[in-house]
Enzyme design. Sequence first.
Site, PDB file in Angstrom:
ATOM      1  N   ASP A  97      -9.044  -1.752 -22.110  1.00  0.00           N
ATOM      2  CA  ASP A  97      -8.224  -2.254 -23.201  1.00  0.00           C
ATOM      3  C   ASP A  97      -8.957  -3.420 -23.857  1.00  0.00           C
ATOM      4  OD1 ASP A  97      -5.579  -2.630 -24.545  1.00  0.00           O
ATOM      5  OD2 ASP A  97      -4.854  -1.575 -22.755  1.00  0.00           O
ATOM      6  N   ASP A 198      -6.205  -2.802 -28.654  1.00  0.00           N
ATOM      7  CA  ASP A 198      -4.824  -3.284 -28.650  1.00  0.00           C
ATOM      8  C   ASP A 198      -4.453  -3.931 -29.979  1.00  0.00           C
ATOM      9  OD1 ASP A 198      -2.422  -4.078 -26.962  1.00  0.00           O
ATOM     10  OD2 ASP A 198      -3.070  -6.059 -27.660  1.00  0.00           O
ATOM     11  N   HIS A 324       2.969   2.187 -21.508  1.00  0.00           N
ATOM     12  CA  HIS A 324       3.571   1.056 -20.803  1.00  0.00           C
ATOM     13  C   HIS A 324       4.510   0.235 -21.686  1.00  0.00           C
ATOM     14  CE1 HIS A 324       0.322  -0.442 -23.141  1.00  0.00           C
ATOM     15  NE2 HIS A 324       0.727  -1.690 -22.944  1.00  0.00           N
ATOM     16  N   ASP A 325       4.635   0.585 -22.964  1.00  0.00           N
ATOM     17  CA  ASP A 325       5.536  -0.143 -23.862  1.00  0.00           C
ATOM     18  C   ASP A 325       6.789   0.658 -24.190  1.00  0.00           C
ATOM     19  OD1 ASP A 325       3.777  -2.321 -24.147  1.00  0.00           O
ATOM     20  OD2 ASP A 325       2.692  -1.331 -25.780  1.00  0.00           O
TER      21      ASP A 325
HETATM   22  C1  GLC Z   1       0.223  -4.029 -27.406  1.00  0.00           C
HETATM   23  C2  GLC Z   1       0.371  -3.717 -25.942  1.00  0.00           C
HETATM   24  C3  GLC Z   1       1.553  -4.457 -25.410  1.00  0.00           C
HETATM   25  C4  GLC Z   1       1.312  -5.936 -25.590  1.00  0.00           C
HETATM   26  C5  GLC Z   1       1.000  -6.268 -27.045  1.00  0.00           C
HETATM   27  C6  GLC Z   1       0.423  -7.638 -27.159  1.00  0.00           C
HETATM   28  O1  GLC Z   1       1.292  -3.570 -28.140  1.00  0.00           O
HETATM   29  O2  GLC Z   1       0.447  -2.344 -25.749  1.00  0.00           O
HETATM   30  O3  GLC Z   1       1.806  -4.173 -24.063  1.00  0.00           O
HETATM   31  O4  GLC Z   1       2.446  -6.661 -25.192  1.00  0.00           O
HETATM   32  O5  GLC Z   1       0.032  -5.391 -27.585  1.00  0.00           O
HETATM   33  O6  GLC Z   1      -0.861  -7.681 -26.615  1.00  0.00           O
END
Ligand code: GLC
Length: 548
Positions: A97, A198, A324-325
């Site tokens: 990531d 990300d 994961h979101d």
């Molecule tokens: C992305 C990630 C998430 C995170 C956000 C801030 O959306 O998938 O989990 O909280 O970025 O980094």
Amino acid sequence: MANWWKEAVAYQIYPRSFKDSNGDGIGDLNGITEKLDYLEDLGIDLIWICPMYKSPNDDNGYDISDYQQIMAEFGTMEDFDRLLAGVHERGMRLIIDLVVNHTSDEHPWFLESRSSRDNPKRDWYIWRDGRNGAEPNNWEGIFKGSAWEFDPLTEQYFLHLFTCRQPDLNWENHDMRAAVYDMMRWWLDKGIDGFRIDAIAHMKKEPRLADVPNPDKLRYAPSMKSHLNYDGLLDYVDDMSRNVLKHYDIVTVGEMNGLFADRAEEWVGEHRNRLSMVFQFEHVRLWEPEEGLRPEPAVLKKIFTAWQEALEGKGWNALYVENHDLTRITSRWGDTEHHWRESATCIAALYFLMQGTPFIYQGQEIGMTNTRFGGIEDFDDVSAKNMWRELAAQGRSEEEIIAFLTNTGRDNSRTPMQWNTWPNAGFSDGEPWFQVNANYEMINVATQQQDPNSVLNFYRALIQLRRQERTLIYGRYALELPQHEQIYAYRRELAEDTFLVLCNMSSKAANWSEIELSLKGAHCVLGNYPQVDEDYRLHAWETRVYRF
Ligand code: GLC
Ligand code: CA
């Protein structure tokens, strides 16, 4: 053009919740290494691991304080190198990531930046004077509250689109970019196979940082328009590509909320030299979860078909239904009460056999479901806690808030992976950092490995089928039965070869007629019911794949 990442099946790992190797209750890199045989056996070619860098964990690793060190809880750089070697030995690849919209407030860059107004790194972040003793503008953060934080040390505010411990980097600053590019090259030279990028959608901000219209007279206004896929963002991507990406044979996937099919080609067009793929958000509507809970098949047909057609022959899709979101897809779109197995497998076939690289999120392959929350103490996610505060301030009752977060909260997908029927689902010998879903004795890997009709074995069959059939990788997609209210059907075609995927997206039987869609000359190669009873009728959540 054919290439390796188009033919790959990808698997996403949330390290904290995947496998704990040393009994401290926290998943770790050695835990992932222990499970590489499982992933190889499943048929996985490409692994994406969520952030494993040094981090104070305000947002579970998405707040990075050192891009070139491993979070102590997850292990060491030697552990990472062993993991990478283990992945490569098995003929798989690994992407990590890349979180460069922001850093942690503990990153040395930020510590320097905040130390004085004339520090050389001051401009690496976005600092502004306050306005009449308040924030520089009325922008709301994505995790609620103001997008600005006051720093008494130099008496200015810094911008943070996510939590106040995640200050945004200023991508207008070329020294900062150069430092990020060095870091990226360092990882690529180590041998990783690419990045999931990300929050790339938010890197470019409206240059004047002007107020957004505030019809509700809220103190902070939803400000997405000022930083979501804002004009000029692609210049940043081009610069990153020119300096780093295009010099390596890698795969890149941008997290691209706010992009629609009509402009997808600009991002992933084959000749653009930008990104390999994007995770688009139309079918999951991350930031408006109330609206996207259980979409009508008609809505899904419209969205998926638009993406499939927009990129046919021009670019490539990333296919996913969980991460994961998001909440678990079987809870979200399926019927966990009456047709758990059928709906988990039907949804699997639906998205997996379209044109694109399919991603599976850990636990999706065994049909893991949302979990139960009793009170605020059961939540871990910083965005859920902020949301709780906001809803409580609006006077909503505890029951209402729990109901809302149960249906939408990111914690649902972050419960430990369910490996077997042992204590803590075999995730850890110690006390897990986060509650294990109570249904683990029924839903777990070991039990499903024994059962030929399990969700896991259905995924395995899907992966094998896609691997064997070029048509299911490269073939053209065409929607069938466009008006049908229950059935989502599509063809994949390459030269003379045709597959038909049929999915009944409902808990009631569904019929169609031979005139609408004929099955003459077709034979069923995969299905989620023991046998095909009647040709033109599907049971609840039945899926069938035919070959012509
Ligand atoms: C992305 C990630 C998430 C995170 C956000 C801030 O959306 O998938 O989990 O909280 O970025 O980094
Ligand atoms: Ca551990």
